[in-house]
Design an enzyme around this catalytic site. Structure first.
Site, short mmCIF file in Angstrom:
data_model
loop_
_atom_site.label_atom_id
_atom_site.label_comp_id
_atom_site.label_asym_id
_atom_site.label_seq_id
_atom_site.Cartn_x
_atom_site.Cartn_y
_atom_site.Cartn_z
N SER A 110 8.50 3.88 -0.59
CA SER A 110 7.08 3.26 -1.27
C SER A 110 6.98 3.29 -2.76
O SER A 110 6.57 2.51 -3.38
CB SER A 110 5.83 3.79 -0.49
OG SER A 110 4.53 3.07 -0.72
N SER B 182 0.76 -1.14 0.16
CA SER B 182 0.12 0.04 0.20
C SER B 182 0.89 1.34 -0.07
O SER B 182 1.91 1.32 0.73
CB SER B 182 -0.91 0.06 0.87
OG SER B 182 -2.01 0.84 1.31
N GLU B 183 0.53 2.19 -0.70
CA GLU B 183 1.51 3.28 -1.03
C GLU B 183 1.91 4.16 0.09
O GLU B 183 2.84 4.83 -0.10
CB GLU B 183 1.14 4.03 -2.28
CG GLU B 183 -0.40 4.69 -2.10
CD GLU B 183 -1.31 3.87 -2.92
OE1 GLU B 183 -1.04 2.47 -2.91
OE2 GLU B 183 -2.11 4.03 -3.88
N ASN B 184 0.99 4.16 1.26
CA ASN B 184 1.09 4.94 2.29
C ASN B 184 2.18 4.16 3.15
O ASN B 184 2.61 4.63 4.31
CB ASN B 184 -0.02 5.03 2.93
CG ASN B 184 -0.90 3.89 3.50
OD1 ASN B 184 -0.84 2.82 2.73
ND2 ASN B 184 -1.32 3.81 4.60
N GLY B 185 2.96 3.07 2.75
CA GLY B 185 4.18 2.73 3.58
C GLY B 185 4.27 1.16 4.31
O GLY B 185 4.63 1.23 5.30
#
Lengths: 230, 246
Positions: free
Chosen positions: A96, A54-57
């Protein structure tokens, strides 16, 4: 016409997610977009070891926790609570997106407003003058993931084709789409045509062609999708 | 002796000038330095340019800063949140400027700004309206778009543990933009939940080395924006609780 109400043709949204999940290879690193793509994880076959990014890390996460064990600071890109699994890692945003833009993510699933027969994707803006633009990570995923897959209804709510000759909405990415799971068919995007690989039960190639505004041709092994009721 | 800990939030944000470019951490309602932003509202700086992934939720934190009329321009990837009404109203009234940047490009612009990189080429936005007017270059048969770095005057970041010299750790997905924002500002101001002496963080576990941090304020019981919004909080200038009071 039989006089009885017309049954909704094609796959349900759950069935579309199920079909997409069956095709994820074991060992894949997968980014699930917001909305329908999030359902894909629910139908992943038990024999596949897949890590979700997930791109938020976060890389490697499990489903939403029970109400009483929600950690409000552990969310996915859809801002929904998730859980750690054995092997989870956390990292900052530049790392990320290095995973995404650097070609380390095997598959990403996105929604779409339009997909062109050359693989162009439009999914972030209608270009309407009064719309407030917002792109999130879609443009990064479109160019960066090794395989970019779209889950979408075949036509809009108004019945207009989403699979078109050329996108009329502002592009998210050029020639980036590899495969489409629609409610009517599984379709590969091959240079300049929509190549139908499999049809939903009761759906014909002619019907798919009729509801598509670009070049359509049958794949070499065109078959009917076998999918449980979901 | 190096000691970056400030007496309180107000002290930590002292001196922020009108017209500053400020990086504010957070993704959605997670990782936001909400109490620092409330202190910034009280501090009074205006005509600000803000960089954040979003454009504020409800009427707390960044949304409260917007509502107070302090922000001239926002640079973000996605202005929509679960409750973006403050931003939407300002935008529709032409009272705020918006620059939309893809999330990965936004992160890389910040990383570049903190790393002395003058600019970089990326495939992201090629062929899209967001590439219009930008220089391009071909690499291995593909078109890349030139992006400039972001160098800020200030960064406001929430961390988990800070030590006296500014070494930081973060908590789960609250890390998000924090580490790169700390690198990219002339003055980086963090709020920490736990404060320890130097040596209190295992050097192997330091995520942000102290060289990137200038000021620390301790907020032992930070409130998440989602919790404040659920309680109906609308932050207004001078509420000295900064939203912390339960």
């Amino acid at each position: 016409m039989t006089g009885t109400p017309e049954k909704k043709v094609g796959l349900s949204r759950n069935q579309m997610a199920w079909c997409a999940a069956q095709d994820i290879p074991d060992g894949s690193m997968v980014n699930l977009g917001i909305g329908m793509p999030e359902k894909v994880a629910e139908y992943l076959p038990a024999d596949r070891d897949v890590f979700y990014h997930s791109e938020n890390g976060i890389l490697g996460f499990g489903p939403s926790p029970a109400e009483d064990s929600i950690d409000l600071e552990l969310i996915n890109a859809g801002k929904k609570p998730i859980t750690e699994i054995a092997g989870t890692s956390y990292f900052h945003h530049a790392d990320s997106f290095a995973m995404i833009r650097g070609g380390h993510i095997d598959i990403c699933f996105l929604g779409a407003m339009q997909i062109a027969e050359n693989g162009d994707l439009a999914n972030w803006s209608t270009g309407a003058a009064d719309a407030i633009p917002g792109v999130g990570g879609a443009m990064d995923l479109a160019v960066g993931a090794k395989s970019v897959v779209v889950l979408t209804d075949h036509v809009t709510k108004k019945g207009e084709p989403k699979l078109v000759e050329r996108c009329t909405y502002p592009l998210t990415g050029e020639k980036c789409i590899n495969r489409i799971y629609s409610n009517l068919a599984i379709i590969d995007v091959d240079a300049n045509a929509f190549v139908v690989q499999a049809l939903a039960p009761g759906v014909t190639l002619e019907r798919v062609t009729e509801l598509t505004a670009g070049q359509v041709r049958a794949g070499d092994n065109l078959h009917t999708i076998e999918c449980p009721e979901l | 002796m190096i000691n970056k800990k400030h007496a309180d939030l107000n002290d930590a944000v002292a001196g922020i000038e009108d017209g500053s470019l400020i990086l504010i951490g957070g993704f959605g309602e997670v990782g936001n330095p909400t109490e620092l932003v409330h202190a910034l509202i009280d501090q009074g700086a205006t005509d600000l340019t803000i960089v954040n992934n979003n454009a504020g939720t409800g009427e707390v934190g960044l949304a409260a800063l917007l509502k107070a009329g302090r922000v001239r321009k926002i640079i973000c990837s996605y202005p929509r949140t679960v409750d973006p009404h403050v931003f939407n109203e300002l935008y529709r009234a032409n009272r705020i400027e918006l620059e939309v940047v893809p999330q990965g490009t936004l992160a890389e612009k910040i990383r570049a700004g903190g790393s002395g990189i003058g600019g970089f080429f990326t495939r992201t936005t090629t062929g899209t309206p967001l590439a219009e007017g930008k220089e391009t270059r071909e690499y291995e048969g593909e078109t890349y778009v030139l992006e400039d770095p972001i160098k800020a005057d200030y960064a406001l970041v929430k961390c988990f543990t800070a030590d006296r010299v500014g070494n930081l750790t973060y908590y789960k997905t609250a890390r998000n933009f924090g580490p790169i924002m700390c690198m990219a500002a002339t003055t980086t101001i963090v709020q920490c939940q736990h404060y320890v002496e130097a040596g209190g963080i295992d050097p192997e576990h330091v995520i942000t080395p102290g060289i990137f941090v200038d000021r620390i304020a301790v907020v032992a019981q930070p409130m998440l924006e989602s919790q404040l919004i659920a309680r109906g909080v609308s932050y207004t200038e001078g509420d000295q609780t900064k939203g912390i009071a339960l």
